[in-house]
Design an enzyme around this catalytic site. Structure first.
Site, short mmCIF file in Angstrom:
data_model
loop_
_atom_site.label_atom_id
_atom_site.label_comp_id
_atom_site.label_asym_id
_atom_site.label_seq_id
_atom_site.Cartn_x
_atom_site.Cartn_y
_atom_site.Cartn_z
N GLY A 1 24.70 45.29 44.53
CA GLY A 1 23.58 45.94 44.27
C GLY A 1 23.38 45.57 42.65
N THR A 19 20.01 33.27 37.48
CA THR A 19 20.37 33.85 36.41
C THR A 19 21.95 33.59 35.81
OG1 THR A 19 21.10 35.89 37.36
CG2 THR A 19 18.89 35.91 36.25
N ASN A 20 22.79 33.35 36.51
CA ASN A 20 24.22 32.94 36.16
C ASN A 20 24.51 31.95 37.28
OD1 ASN A 20 24.92 35.15 34.10
ND2 ASN A 20 24.25 36.41 36.23
N LEU A 59 29.82 42.15 41.46
CA LEU A 59 30.23 43.46 41.40
C LEU A 59 29.77 44.26 42.63
CD1 LEU A 59 30.85 42.30 38.42
CD2 LEU A 59 29.95 44.27 37.58
N GLY A 69 19.22 38.81 44.23
CA GLY A 69 18.25 40.17 44.38
C GLY A 69 18.63 41.02 45.52
N CYS A 92 23.89 41.31 35.08
CA CYS A 92 23.30 42.58 35.70
C CYS A 92 24.38 43.69 34.94
CB CYS A 92 23.51 42.47 37.21
SG CYS A 92 25.28 42.38 37.85
N PRO A 94 22.94 32.85 42.15
CA PRO A 94 21.83 33.35 41.69
C PRO A 94 21.29 32.36 40.43
CG PRO A 94 23.52 34.31 40.28
CD PRO A 94 24.09 33.74 41.64
N GLU A 147 15.94 48.70 34.97
CA GLU A 147 16.61 47.47 34.61
C GLU A 147 15.75 46.51 33.82
OE1 GLU A 147 20.10 44.42 36.37
OE2 GLU A 147 18.13 44.88 37.69
#
Length: 523
Positions: free
Chosen positions: A218, A119-120, A419, A200, A251, A117, A340
């Site tokens: 998810g 984001t990380n 996760l 996503g 997340c 991703p 979220e």
């Protein structure tokens, strides 16, 4: 004069060649012994750890998400941290169960296609690469386009460290110039053994539709309950630190704070001391208008700090504000603050009792985040048990910040950037991704009758160290630039021979190629 136009077809064929190279490397690496595997994994983990700060700063600069010093911690945890966690677990040797008369042999997945991703970004690259090396898999990394430069450089650095330590050429490789059609082709290719998708919902669902095995995750939407028995000061500190960690791009960050009425006053006081700002109704509404202008989260706010968000929303807050607290009454789907939020904005709800708070947490998960994670701050085991029993998630952090708690950095859960959300979250796994998910075990079972003895495997070992420098992946010698790349690749290997192929060998290879081509022409 312009260069040749790169078509989607050409890109797809290049990607198939990339998979073929990874397939070749996976076949070679699957025969390595445990000592060689650990040597290679440690070399790569140390190289990653040494560059943790460089790639943390690069990721923030390229994506605009998060906090560099926090990304350093994640990069370190996902390199040497992950290696140390699994160093003593053996995914390369047979396991013997004499009582059951069963020998289990590890079967690596093969070629792992890893989607990472924005984001990380780099910590996900480090994490997935180390997991694949420990399980003798080859990995093809497809970074998010927003983070392709920092991730691409990181993948190339890790690949060089792996081959220098004796890994096969192509055990770590990179997808260049990522496009949606290209990724769809890679995911559906029969050479791909398993897809590990972090990103996503659309990406994860596409991975599951590909026809190949997929380990997907998810979305989160984490409720955190603070009951009357909690230590208000400790809870406030942990929640604030967790929500502000890397500006909430994990997340696992808390999304909705649910406070039992008896705890709400002291908790909010402590939150203010820790850098939280409780908005009044007018400020909350301004923030809602900025964060959710069309009913969806404003992408500009993702990974930004609280002061930046407040300024853009027209709010005045102290310069050291860490978290914006947005109070609302009921957890309903039409309330945006119940969803979220990948930024340091925390919805706040007060309930009369802890049991009502548990039901509010269930309502948060119904809106989003099914199967993901939740947190509770409490000293009452009954409340903790009921919370874990009623809230449909697969990991609950107790008296810990959930960003790092459910990710396994501040708890003894498996440290992970991926996760699983299990059945509830439509995920293929329900645990934090770890090496065991990338290897199957073949069972060699003897007859159960008492008079049939179990074999004596003492002194026998599976796998072996590479016999000298591993040769580079065989590619056509007439491709443009191949000679230079081949010689450069060879010169990087300790003890690699600098001699060209003998003429006799070249003639034999040429004869084989001509024979194959003639057969193709004849049809």
């Amino acid at each position: 004069m312009t260069g040749p136009v790169v078509t989607s077809t050409a890109a797809t064929w290049r990607a198939k060649q990339l998979l073929a190279r990874a397939h070749w490397a996976a076949g070679a690496y699957a025969g390595y012994d445990r000592a060689s595997v650990l040597r290679i994994a440690e070399a790569v983990a140390r190289a990653a750890h040494a560059q943790a700060a460089k790639y943390a700063e690069w990721a923030v600069k390229e994506t605009g998400f998060g906090v560099a010093e926090h990304k350093v911690l994640k990069n370190q945890a996902c390199s040497l941290g992950v290696l140390e966690r699994y160093r003593d677990e053996d995914f390369a040797s047979p396991r013997l169960d004499p009582a059951a008369k069963i020998m289990s042999l590890p079967r690596p997945a093969g070629v792992v296609l890893a989607l990472t991703p924005s984001t990380n970004p780099v910590c996900s690259v480090f994490f997935k690469v180390i997991l694949c090396l420990l399980t003798r898999n080859a990995i093809v990394v497809s970074p998010h386009p927003m983070a392709k430069e920092c991730c691409g450089d990181a993948v190339r650095m890790l690949a060089a460290a792996a081959t220098e330590a004796g890994a096969p050429d192509g055990v770590i490789s990179l997808v260049e110039d990522v496009t949606v059609p290209l990724i769809e082709a890679l995911m559906a290719d029969p050479v791909t053994s398993v897809i590990v998708a972090t990103g996503g919902t659309a990406v994860v669902r596409a991975a599951h539709r590909s026809g190949n095995p997929a380990l997907g995750v998810g979305p989160g939407n984490v409720p955190v309950l603070v009951d009357a028995t909690a230590d208000a000061a400790a809870a406030a500190r942990l929640i604030t630190e967790s929500k502000a960690f890397d500006n909430s791009v994990l997340c696992t960050n808390e999304s909705v704070l649910i406070a039992e009425a008896a705890a709400a006053g002291p908790l909010l006081t402590q939150l203010k001391r820790c850098g939280g700002v409780l908005l009044d109704d007018a400020g909350r509404d301004r923030l809602r208008d900025f964060l959710f202008p069309d009913g969806r989260l404003n992408g500009e706010a993702i990974g930004k700090d609280a002061s930046w968000i407040a300024a853009r929303a027209g709010l005045r807050v102290p310069p050291r504000t860490k978290v914006l607290l947005a109070p609302f009454r009921l957890v309903l789907p039409e309330e945006p603050f119940a969803r979220e939020k990948l930024c340091p904005v925390l919805g706040v709800v007060t309930t009369a009792t802890a049991d009502r708070g548990i039901e509010a947490a269930r309502a948060v998960i119904r809106i989003g985040g099914a199967g993901h994670s939740a947190a509770i701050h409490s000293q009452d085991p009954r409340t903790v048990l009921r919370f874990a029993e009623r809230v449909p998630v697969l990991r609950v952090a107790v008296n810990a910040g959930n960003s790092t708690g459910s990710a396994g950095l501040d708890t003894n859960l498996a440290p992970s950037m991926t996760l699983g959300t299990g059945f509830a979250g439509r995920s293929s796994i329900g645990e934090n991704l770890e090496p065991k998910h990338l290897v199957n075990w073949a069972r060699v079972a003897y007859h159960s009758a008492a008079d049939v003895p179990f074999g004596d495997f003492t002194g026998l070992a599976a796998g072996q160290p590479p016999d000298g420098p591993v040769p580079p992946y065989p590619i056509a010698s007439n491709l443009a630039g191949v000679a230079g790349r081949a010689s450069a690749s060879a010169s990087q290997r300790p003890g690699a021979s600098q001699q060209a192929l003998p003429d006799e060998v070249r003639q034999q290879l040429r004869a084989l190629i001509i024979e194959e081509l003639s057969q193709l022409i004849k049809g």
